[in-house]
Write an enzyme that holds these catalytic residues in place. Sequence first.
Site, PDB file in Angstrom:
ATOM      1  N   ARG A 103       0.834  -1.198   0.000  1.00 25.31           N
ATOM      2  CA  ARG A 103       0.000   0.000   0.000  1.00 25.31           C
ATOM      3  C   ARG A 103       0.872   1.251   0.000  1.00 25.31           C
ATOM      4  O   ARG A 103       1.711   1.430   0.873  1.00 25.31           O
ATOM      5  CB  ARG A 103      -0.928   0.013   1.219  1.00 25.31           C
ATOM      6  CG  ARG A 103      -1.943   1.151   1.174  1.00 25.31           C
ATOM      7  CD  ARG A 103      -3.047   0.960   2.184  1.00 25.31           C
ATOM      8  NE  ARG A 103      -2.567   1.089   3.549  1.00 25.31           N
ATOM      9  CZ  ARG A 103      -3.377   1.178   4.606  1.00 25.31           C
ATOM     10  NH1 ARG A 103      -4.681   1.123   4.442  1.00 25.31           N
ATOM     11  NH2 ARG A 103      -2.872   1.293   5.818  1.00 25.31           N
ATOM     12  N   THR A 107      -0.930   7.626  -1.193  1.00 27.21           N
ATOM     13  CA  THR A 107      -2.235   7.464  -1.845  1.00 27.21           C
ATOM     14  C   THR A 107      -3.088   6.409  -1.168  1.00 27.21           C
ATOM     15  O   THR A 107      -4.306   6.364  -1.367  1.00 27.21           O
ATOM     16  CB  THR A 107      -2.059   7.076  -3.319  1.00 27.21           C
ATOM     17  OG1 THR A 107      -1.471   5.771  -3.398  1.00 27.21           O
ATOM     18  CG2 THR A 107      -1.162   8.069  -4.040  1.00 27.21           C
ATOM     19  N   ASP A 199      -2.848  -8.368  12.817  1.00 26.41           N
ATOM     20  CA  ASP A 199      -2.184  -8.392  11.515  1.00 26.41           C
ATOM     21  C   ASP A 199      -1.788  -9.834  11.196  1.00 26.41           C
ATOM     22  O   ASP A 199      -0.907 -10.406  11.845  1.00 26.41           O
ATOM     23  CB  ASP A 199      -0.949  -7.490  11.537  1.00 26.41           C
ATOM     24  CG  ASP A 199      -0.299  -7.352  10.166  1.00 26.41           C
ATOM     25  OD1 ASP A 199       0.096  -8.388   9.592  1.00 26.41           O
ATOM     26  OD2 ASP A 199      -0.189  -6.217   9.679  1.00 26.41           O
ATOM     27  N   ASP A 202       1.974 -10.455  10.413  1.00 24.26           N
ATOM     28  CA  ASP A 202       2.824 -10.401  11.607  1.00 24.26           C
ATOM     29  C   ASP A 202       2.688 -11.648  12.449  1.00 24.26           C
ATOM     30  O   ASP A 202       3.677 -12.181  12.972  1.00 24.26           O
ATOM     31  CB  ASP A 202       2.474  -9.165  12.440  1.00 24.26           C
ATOM     32  CG  ASP A 202       3.007  -7.881  11.822  1.00 24.26           C
ATOM     33  OD1 ASP A 202       3.870  -7.962  10.934  1.00 24.26           O
ATOM     34  OD2 ASP A 202       2.543  -6.803  12.226  1.00 24.26           O
TER      35      ASP A 202
END
Length: 208
Positions: A103, A107, A199, A202
């Site tokens: 990502r 933006t 996550d 993770d």
Amino acid sequence: MKLTVVNHPLVQHKLAILRDKHTGNKEFRELAEEVTLLLAYEAMRDLELDPVTIETPLTTMTAHMLSGKKLAVVAILRAGLVMVDGILKLVPAAKVGHIGLYRDPETLKPVEYYCKLPSDIAERRVFLLDPMLATAGSAVHALSILKRKGAQQIKLMSIIAAPEGIRRVQETHPDVEIVVAAVDSHLNDHGYIVPGLGDAGDRIYGTR
């Protein structure tokens, strides 16, 4: 577009352990693979079968085996990798592809950095793997890549989804079926699924 929520007791039991913050990395990976296998059982319910003649120890009979239809599993890197082996245990002949996305911090849109797909992807039924369907930015982008490469029959498999992510996929790719183990409440301000499991990348790889 069809949404399938696999609420089998075994799935829900394993999902509860996945969610627990005390579950370690090794057990998390193993459980994610097991949940994927159970999701695949449902996701592949409509695979075509062909009649074949076989001999049992007692007699000859007509049985049914998967048709020659080719399958592909495509993992969205990095977290999607944990789902691949669960499916390959069921269909070891399936080919595997990878789509790498990150990502953009400015933006917030997904940027493709890697794409390696079977050369005959257009001829295969494709199962796109993304453990967490949160904002669906990565999934939507990956689906667009697959379609540009010619894929026509695609199912998206996620362990946990947020309503916002489901809605976005439905709006942008209404032909794609979604198969999940659970639909959670909502996304928080940071785009994490609540209650979720944190996550996934993770927790799979032990990074923070």
